[in-house]
Design an enzyme around this catalytic site. Structure first.
Site, short mmCIF file in Angstrom:
data_model
loop_
_atom_site.label_atom_id
_atom_site.label_comp_id
_atom_site.label_asym_id
_atom_site.label_seq_id
_atom_site.Cartn_x
_atom_site.Cartn_y
_atom_site.Cartn_z
N GLU A 19 19.75 1.75 5.39
CA GLU A 19 19.16 1.53 3.88
C GLU A 19 19.92 2.64 2.88
OE1 GLU A 19 14.71 0.67 4.09
OE2 GLU A 19 15.12 1.77 5.90
N SER A 147 13.24 -1.99 4.89
CA SER A 147 13.72 -3.03 4.06
C SER A 147 13.89 -4.35 4.24
CB SER A 147 15.21 -2.57 3.45
OG SER A 147 14.95 -1.38 2.58
N TYR A 213 14.71 -6.04 -3.61
CA TYR A 213 15.68 -5.28 -4.34
C TYR A 213 16.41 -6.17 -5.59
CZ TYR A 213 14.52 -2.07 -0.69
OH TYR A 213 13.74 -1.40 0.14
N ARG A 252 3.28 4.88 1.68
CA ARG A 252 2.68 3.60 1.33
C ARG A 252 2.17 2.83 2.57
NH1 ARG A 252 6.94 0.37 -0.37
NH2 ARG A 252 6.17 -1.13 1.04
N ASP A 254 1.30 -0.79 4.57
CA ASP A 254 1.71 -2.18 4.23
C ASP A 254 0.33 -3.08 4.93
OD1 ASP A 254 3.61 -1.58 2.65
OD2 ASP A 254 5.16 -2.48 4.02
N GLU A 267 2.42 -1.75 8.54
CA GLU A 267 3.21 -0.47 8.78
C GLU A 267 3.05 0.82 7.74
OE1 GLU A 267 7.28 -0.22 7.67
OE2 GLU A 267 7.07 -1.35 5.88
N ASN A 269 4.85 3.65 5.43
CA ASN A 269 6.02 4.00 5.16
C ASN A 269 6.14 5.34 4.51
OD1 ASN A 269 7.56 1.21 4.97
ND2 ASN A 269 5.64 0.98 3.76
N GLY A 273 10.55 3.53 -1.38
CA GLY A 273 11.41 3.45 -2.57
C GLY A 273 11.06 4.12 -3.86
N1 LIG Z 1 3.55 -10.53 10.92
C1 LIG Z 1 4.21 -10.82 9.58
N2 LIG Z 1 3.50 -11.97 8.98
C2 LIG Z 1 4.20 -12.49 8.06
N3 LIG Z 1 5.00 -11.82 7.27
C3 LIG Z 1 5.35 -10.51 7.73
C4 LIG Z 1 4.97 -10.00 9.01
N4 LIG Z 1 5.78 -8.98 9.32
C5 LIG Z 1 6.46 -8.75 8.22
N5 LIG Z 1 6.52 -9.78 7.28
C6 LIG Z 1 7.11 -9.76 5.83
O1 LIG Z 1 8.30 -9.06 6.26
C7 LIG Z 1 8.20 -8.06 5.34
C8 LIG Z 1 8.64 -6.81 5.99
O2 LIG Z 1 7.85 -6.32 6.99
P1 LIG Z 1 7.52 -4.94 7.59
O3 LIG Z 1 7.08 -5.12 8.84
O4 LIG Z 1 6.73 -4.24 6.42
O5 LIG Z 1 9.01 -4.25 7.70
P2 LIG Z 1 9.87 -3.21 6.92
O6 LIG Z 1 9.80 -1.83 7.46
O7 LIG Z 1 11.31 -3.77 6.90
O8 LIG Z 1 9.29 -3.08 5.37
C9 LIG Z 1 6.83 -7.67 4.89
O9 LIG Z 1 6.70 -7.18 3.81
C10 LIG Z 1 6.13 -9.35 4.91
O10 LIG Z 1 6.66 -9.78 3.57
MG LIG Z 2 7.22 -2.97 4.82
#
Ligand SMILES: Nc1ncnc2c1ncn2[C@@H]1O[C@H](COP(=O)(O)OP(=O)(O)O)[C@@H](O)[C@H]1O
Ligand SMILES: [Mg+2]
Length: 317
Positions: A19, A147, A213, A252, A254, A267, A269, A273
């Site tokens: 990243e 990301s 992005y 943040r 999620d 998760e 963060n 960003g």
């Molecule tokens: N279990 C899930 N079901 C549906 N979408 C998911 C799931 N896990 C991740 N995503 C999608 O992928 C994106 C990134 O996942 P995330 O786990 O937040 O990892 P990162 O650390 O890369 O942001 C999420 O914002 C969502 O749009």
């Molecule tokens: Mg995320």
């Protein structure tokens, strides 16, 4: 508050994670904001010589604006601790736990918080058994990335192994979760408060690197459109989840919703960003806090860093 209290500030950006490019954007935006406010701020593109640069440069404080491995995972925080330089955001433990999607969800489960269920996925995992337990579709992702790098949506058992291979390019640990389609929300945390929720609607399959992005057609809703009570409930869960993993300063959390509308923690963060189009600045704006004020508030949090870490220890007892 006079900005001279901050002393000479290093804005740590770049680094060597996947990243890096995002971090350079966030770091420059933060540096510009600090300079506009009259802070004695200097950008450092972080490499192997960072400890020497920090001590020889006589820095009094660091604004950590690195993303991913080496910067968001407690490594640079450990360097700063050993140099005795106060810094923004989470400490070593909060950073390391938040970077790891397996460990943070284990903590949330233990704390009774609604962590999205998951399993570790191995090369030798039997696809039929995984699908039997978790259903379809599935999300496969590296445990310690950001990301959306290395994430796949799996709709058939035969896609599980290729998805594992893709995620395993980035981490030795890969996890698999049920794929949720009921909507995506994020809660920014600033100090001891949560900011208004943002609902995210990516135009494509999910909120991937491009949607984050590059795309112009990702929609962000702030206010989120949730009923007031529901918004309050999710914000409280976010703050509890943030504290449970020992995170501090800002960050943040999620969420994803399932089809019944139940919210699941995905998760935390610790170094989201920070360009002026990013999510935390967007939520801050909705709370009446402009970008430059936000940056100075995050920096000001570092003035209380020690006492806050101690407070978390007390709270955990
Ligand atoms: N279990 C899930 N079901 C549906 N979408 C998911 C799931 N896990 C991740 N995503 C999608 O992928 C994106 C990134 O996942 P995330 O786990 O937040 O990892 P990162 O650390 O890369 O942001 C999420 O914002 C969502 O749009
Ligand atoms: Mg995320």
């Amino acid at each position: 508050m006079s900005v001279t209290r901050f002393g000479k500030v290093a804005v740590l950006m770049g680094g060597w994670s996947s990243e890096r490019a995002v971090s350079l954007n966030s770091g420059s935006a933060v540096l510009q904001a600090l300079l506009r406010r009259g802070v004695d701020a200097h950008g450092i593109d972080v490499g192997p010589g960072v400890a020497r640069q920090l001590s020889e440069g006589d820095y009094q404080r660091a604004f950590v604006m690195l993303h991913g491995r080496g910067g968001e995972d407690g490594v640079i925080q450990g360097v700063l601790e050993s140099l005795g330089i106060p810094y923004t955001g989470s400490g070593v433990l909060g950073s390391a736990l938040s970077m790891d999607k397996v460990k943070s969800k284990q903590i949330w489960q233990a704390a009774g918080l609604p962590a999205l269920p998951f399993e570790l996925l191995l090369e030798e995992s039997n696809p039929a058994s995984v699908v039997e337990r978790l259903g379809l579709p599935l999300a496969v992702k590296p445990a310690r990335e950001g990301s959306s790098i290395g994430i796949s949506k799996v709709t058939q058992p035969a896609q599980l192994l290729p998805a594992w291979r893709e995620a395993a390019r980035y981490d030795t640990q890969v996890l698999v979760e049920p794929w949720l389609d009921g909507g995506e929300y994020t809660a920014a945390i600033l100090g001891d408060e949560e900011l208004p929720l943002i609902r995210i609607e990516a135009a494509g399959e999910f909120y991937d690197y491009h949607a984050k992005y590059q795309a112009q057609d990702t929609c962000y809703y702030c206010p989120s459109g949730l009923p007031v009570e529901r918004e309050r409930e999710l914000r409280q869960i976010a703050l509890r989840a943030f504290r449970a993993v020992g995170a501090a300063g800002w960050g943040r959390v999620d969420f994803l919703l399932d089809e019944q509308g139940k919210a699941w923690l995905v998760e935390n963060n610790t170094l989201p960003g920070m360009t002026d189009h990013s999510l935390v600045p967007m939520a801050a704006q909705a709370a009446g806090i402009g970008f430059d004020d936000l940056v100075v508030r995050i920096l000001a949090e570092s003035l209380e860093y020690r006492s806050r870490e101690e407070m978390h220890v007390v709270q955990a007892r």
